[in-house]
Motif scaffolding. Structure first.
Motif, PDB file in Angstrom:
ATOM      1  N   CYS A  42       3.617  23.564  -9.220  1.00 31.10           N
ATOM      2  CA  CYS A  42       4.211  22.817  -8.109  1.00 31.10           C
ATOM      3  C   CYS A  42       3.209  21.765  -7.652  1.00 31.10           C
ATOM      4  N   PRO A  43       3.665  20.544  -7.329  1.00 30.71           N
ATOM      5  CA  PRO A  43       2.714  19.508  -6.925  1.00 30.71           C
ATOM      6  C   PRO A  43       1.989  19.881  -5.643  1.00 30.71           C
ATOM      7  N   LEU A  44       0.714  19.561  -5.586  1.00 31.81           N
ATOM      8  CA  LEU A  44      -0.053  19.684  -4.341  1.00 31.81           C
ATOM      9  C   LEU A  44       0.345  18.547  -3.420  1.00 31.81           C
ATOM     10  N   ALA A  45       0.298  18.803  -2.134  1.00 32.02           N
ATOM     11  CA  ALA A  45       0.560  17.737  -1.163  1.00 32.02           C
ATOM     12  C   ALA A  45      -0.509  16.647  -1.332  1.00 32.02           C
ATOM     13  N   ASP A  46      -0.154  15.398  -1.030  1.00 32.71           N
ATOM     14  CA  ASP A  46      -1.102  14.270  -1.150  1.00 32.71           C
ATOM     15  C   ASP A  46      -2.347  14.533  -0.305  1.00 32.71           C
ATOM     16  N   THR A  93       8.064   0.359 -11.935  1.00 31.31           N
ATOM     17  CA  THR A  93       7.150   0.389 -10.779  1.00 31.31           C
ATOM     18  C   THR A  93       5.718   0.044 -11.157  1.00 31.31           C
ATOM     19  N   ARG A  94       5.456  -0.273 -12.410  1.00 35.08           N
ATOM     20  CA  ARG A  94       4.053  -0.393 -12.840  1.00 35.08           C
ATOM     21  C   ARG A  94       3.259  -1.347 -11.959  1.00 35.08           C
ATOM     22  N   VAL A  95       3.795  -2.544 -11.737  1.00 32.77           N
ATOM     23  CA  VAL A  95       2.998  -3.517 -10.984  1.00 32.77           C
ATOM     24  C   VAL A  95       2.974  -3.234  -9.484  1.00 32.77           C
ATOM     25  N   ALA A  96       3.718  -2.206  -9.034  1.00 32.14           N
ATOM     26  CA  ALA A  96       3.588  -1.791  -7.630  1.00 32.14           C
ATOM     27  C   ALA A  96       2.226  -1.144  -7.390  1.00 32.14           C
ATOM     28  N   GLY A  97       1.531  -0.798  -8.471  1.00 36.58           N
ATOM     29  CA  GLY A  97       0.229  -0.178  -8.331  1.00 36.58           C
ATOM     30  C   GLY A  97      -0.925  -1.164  -8.358  1.00 36.58           C
ATOM     31  N   THR A  98      -0.628  -2.453  -8.500  1.00 34.20           N
ATOM     32  CA  THR A  98      -1.707  -3.447  -8.484  1.00 34.20           C
ATOM     33  C   THR A  98      -2.256  -3.554  -7.061  1.00 34.20           C
ATOM     34  N   PRO A  99      -3.492  -4.017  -6.915  1.00 33.46           N
ATOM     35  CA  PRO A  99      -4.075  -4.090  -5.575  1.00 33.46           C
ATOM     36  C   PRO A  99      -3.157  -4.857  -4.610  1.00 33.46           C
ATOM     37  N   ALA A 100      -2.855  -4.230  -3.469  1.00 32.31           N
ATOM     38  CA  ALA A 100      -1.836  -4.739  -2.547  1.00 32.31           C
ATOM     39  C   ALA A 100      -2.172  -6.150  -2.053  1.00 32.31           C
ATOM     40  N   ALA A 141       9.660  -2.612  -4.091  1.00 30.54           N
ATOM     41  CA  ALA A 141      10.795  -2.041  -3.366  1.00 30.54           C
ATOM     42  C   ALA A 141      11.169  -0.669  -3.926  1.00 30.54           C
ATOM     43  N   LEU A 142      11.156  -0.553  -5.255  1.00 24.72           N
ATOM     44  CA  LEU A 142      11.516   0.727  -5.875  1.00 24.72           C
ATOM     45  C   LEU A 142      10.481   1.801  -5.544  1.00 24.72           C
ATOM     46  N   ALA A 143       9.225   1.476  -5.726  1.00 22.77           N
ATOM     47  CA  ALA A 143       8.170   2.461  -5.452  1.00 22.77           C
ATOM     48  C   ALA A 143       8.110   2.780  -3.964  1.00 22.77           C
ATOM     49  N   GLY A 144       8.275   1.765  -3.122  1.00 23.32           N
ATOM     50  CA  GLY A 144       8.213   1.985  -1.675  1.00 23.32           C
ATOM     51  C   GLY A 144       9.355   2.864  -1.190  1.00 23.32           C
ATOM     52  N   ALA A 145      10.556   2.620  -1.690  1.00 20.62           N
ATOM     53  CA  ALA A 145      11.701   3.436  -1.272  1.00 20.62           C
ATOM     54  C   ALA A 145      11.519   4.887  -1.713  1.00 20.62           C
ATOM     55  N   VAL A 146      10.974   5.081  -2.904  1.00 17.77           N
ATOM     56  CA  VAL A 146      10.731   6.450  -3.371  1.00 17.77           C
ATOM     57  C   VAL A 146       9.664   7.128  -2.516  1.00 17.77           C
ATOM     58  N   GLN A 147       8.632   6.371  -2.174  1.00 17.60           N
ATOM     59  CA  GLN A 147       7.576   6.948  -1.335  1.00 17.60           C
ATOM     60  C   GLN A 147       8.160   7.473  -0.017  1.00 17.60           C
ATOM     61  N   ARG A 148       9.169   6.803   0.518  1.00 17.33           N
ATOM     62  CA  ARG A 148       9.779   7.211   1.785  1.00 17.33           C
ATOM     63  C   ARG A 148      10.886   8.260   1.618  1.00 17.33           C
ATOM     64  N   ALA A 178       0.846  -1.198   0.000  1.00 16.99           N
ATOM     65  CA  ALA A 178       0.000   0.000   0.000  1.00 16.99           C
ATOM     66  C   ALA A 178       0.882   1.248   0.000  1.00 16.99           C
ATOM     67  N   GLU A 179       1.992   1.174   0.722  1.00 13.40           N
ATOM     68  CA  GLU A 179       2.950   2.288   0.753  1.00 13.40           C
ATOM     69  C   GLU A 179       3.539   2.505  -0.657  1.00 13.40           C
ATOM     70  N   ALA A 180       3.942   1.406  -1.271  1.00 12.10           N
ATOM     71  CA  ALA A 180       4.504   1.504  -2.618  1.00 12.10           C
ATOM     72  C   ALA A 180       3.475   2.065  -3.597  1.00 12.10           C
ATOM     73  N   ALA A 181       2.227   1.627  -3.454  1.00 10.65           N
ATOM     74  CA  ALA A 181       1.185   2.068  -4.392  1.00 10.65           C
ATOM     75  C   ALA A 181       0.929   3.566  -4.282  1.00 10.65           C
ATOM     76  N   ALA A 182       1.226   4.144  -3.110  1.00 13.04           N
ATOM     77  CA  ALA A 182       1.020   5.592  -2.949  1.00 13.04           C
ATOM     78  C   ALA A 182       1.948   6.373  -3.873  1.00 13.04           C
ATOM     79  N   ALA A 183       3.182   5.902  -4.020  1.00 16.04           N
ATOM     80  CA  ALA A 183       4.111   6.576  -4.944  1.00 16.04           C
ATOM     81  C   ALA A 183       3.603   6.446  -6.372  1.00 16.04           C
ATOM     82  N   ARG A 184       3.075   5.279  -6.675  1.00 17.74           N
ATOM     83  CA  ARG A 184       2.552   5.027  -8.010  1.00 17.74           C
ATOM     84  C   ARG A 184       1.345   5.940  -8.316  1.00 17.74           C
ATOM     85  N   SER A 185       0.471   6.097  -7.346  1.00 23.42           N
ATOM     86  CA  SER A 185      -0.684   6.994  -7.534  1.00 23.42           C
ATOM     87  C   SER A 185      -0.234   8.428  -7.757  1.00 23.42           C
TER      88      SER A 185
END
Lengths: 342, 342
Positions: free
Chosen positions: A338-342, B226-233, B200-207, A278-285
């Motif tokens: 500039c990006p809006l905050a999530d 990161t495409r498949v990092a957006g699939t339902p968790a 891992a890539l999307a999650g690390a970027v999110q953080r 879910a954390e990773a998917a947030a970056a993707r969104s």
């Protein structure tokens, strides 16, 4: 793209040195826009190919760049400092220089050593393809791309403003202004570490006893995840080596997250695994659905360049970009998002 | 797709239980081909949506599958054994059962425990999308897909042959015959580890503190990687947990290759880095430019099923696939393709 150069960019004389995939795409688009543009490449066969395509391609680099208003430098990363020195020597002091390389600190430091910071604006259009060379280049490869430019105070600010306007007008670019170190840190995660992961996945499969069965089953995730493993090996190696320390630092962060995923999997902990995804998917969104607020800004053209550059770098580090830069006698006006905050 | 079911598959009565992305796409295509097909999903809103789209969708699973010749089972992986038991109880012994789940050993073992190996053929169409649910399903998602089927000796061979012909005719499938363990090993590298790397890539970027700047620069390599990092968790977690040991084993291989890349980078060893990328690129070339030799084969329908199954599994483990399966009174004829050596 949409047509000819107009207004302040009509009649600009440009050159592109190093006409591979990216440089070649710059060259094709500038020619397409009706600019007087010359290309040059150290490879005689590439020059012949460019001539056959109707592009102006002198025999020497000096002939290609003499009398030009702007020169784009492409070619392998390790060659850029030497090319920069040659092009600077063959052009007038008012000629704006920029490059299209995928790391920025090394070339910015080279420009500093060469005393070229007043007219060299480090650049990096964020586009690429699995293929290489002028034959893979196109007028549209860079259309609408995020295009990093590294502004610096004093005379370089003029070059930055002018080049920003040109990239917006001719490429529809989203110009991302950043310091060279900020670019290299962000690019480590945005591009260089992804190349490492793709290489590791493709390389492990190449060695696997079940390689052919894996390839038979390969659908989206494998195809996408290995795409950049097919880029020319030497180009990828140069890119990684040109940003070594930052790439290794960011790889450690990605490996740490991968370690968390593997630990949750090993423990059979579905909740932890789902939470990490879910954390990773947030970056993707955030990537797929970016939302911006306008942040237009004006500065006096004769004002405090340091404040302007500081604002520009801050914009890029927040993930923002420019889609316009107008300059009149007293004022420079940036159209900024500039990006809006999530 | 190209049209209606003909010949031996005209008049087939089918059902699909679990009409999410994959099951829903099976349902839509079978309806599109003119088959008498019913769908069912445990979610009432999904059933309503299917009805609104003109699909036959009874209220109970038993109504949906009664009297059918073939039932496709979709839905979350952990639910498949229970669904299989319910569907088996509500159908005649001649009704062929198959599933579309992304791991095969668990469901094959469940079928064994349930005494259903004679008519259950574990299946896995290799297709997917970032999205989920019936609203994302389409008649063409599975067109031309690699579609794993797991043949087993005795009566299951009949079901395998019949289902292979149906998938080739109605989906243009390349049917990859494999044992369930061989599938799960290959899928670990072809799909499951890629999902870990993307997460891992999307999650690390999110953080990362520079997240927004990274996203601003994200072009092909990051988007693809990161495409498949957006699939339902939860779906991803179920898939990984359903193949845990093999995924962890293959992740170790990928991590070892990643370690070699990082060591070469740390050492500034351009030659080693380039050599590793050349190795990785070989897998990519084999993926993009597959070359096959025909390997058609006939068996007697009343002959040695074990030899037929052994040949089929060998074909899949070599990366081969079937594009045809004709059966007459005495002979089964497979149209088969096997990759040429590099």
């Amino acid at each position: 793209m949409t047509g000819d150069a107009t207004g302040r960019y009509a009649g600009v004389r440009a050159a592109v040195v190093g006409t591979g995939l990216i440089g070649g795409s710059v060259l094709l688009r500038l020619a397409d826009a009706g600019l007087d543009v010359a290309g040059w490449d150290p490879d005689p066969a590439t020059r012949e190919r460019a001539r056959a395509a109707g592009l102006v391609t002198p025999d020497t680099i000096e002939q290609a760049v003499a009398g030009r208003d702007v020169v784009f430098l492409g070619g392998p990363l390790p060659t850029l400092p030497r090319t920069l020195a040659r092009v600077a020597a063959a052009t007038a002091p008012g000629c704006v220089l920029t490059d299209v390389g995928s790391t920025k600190v090394d070339v910015a430091e080279a420009a500093d050593r060469l005393g070229l910071t007043d007219r060299f604006v480090p650049g990096h259009p964020m586009a690429g393809a699995e293929s290489a060379g002028l034959t893979a280049a196109s007028t549209t490869l860079l259309a609408g791309a995020a295009w990093v430019l590294c502004p610096a105070p004093a005379a370089a600010t003029h070059a930055f403003r002018w080049l920003t306007g040109l990239l917006v007008e001719l490429f529809g670019a989203r110009v991302v202004p950043m310091s060279a170190p900020a670019h290299d840190s962000a690019a480590a995660l945005a591009s260089h570490v992804p190349h490492l992961l793709a290489g590791a996945l493709a390389g492990a499969v190449q060695r696997a006893p079940v390689r052919d069965a894996v390839l038979a089953l390969a659908a989206g995730s494998f195809r996408d995840g290995t795409r950049v493993a097919g880029t020319p090996a030497e180009r990828t190696a140069n890119m990684l080596l040109g940003n070594r320390a930052r790439v290794l630092d960011e790889l450690a962060e990605v490996s740490a997250f991968l370690g968390e995923l593997a630990a949750a999997l090993r423990a059979g902990d579905a909740a932890a695994l789902t939470a990490r995804y879910a954390e990773a998917a947030a970056a993707r969104s955030a990537l797929l659905d970016p939302r911006y607020a306008g942040r237009d800004r004006e500065f006096r053209t004769d004002g405090d360049h340091a404040a302007e550059v500081s604002w520009l770098r801050g914009l890029g580090e927040e993930g923002g970009h420019l889609t316009g830069c107008q300059v009149d006698a007293t004022t420079v006006s940036y159209t900024a998002w500039c990006p809006l905050a999530d």
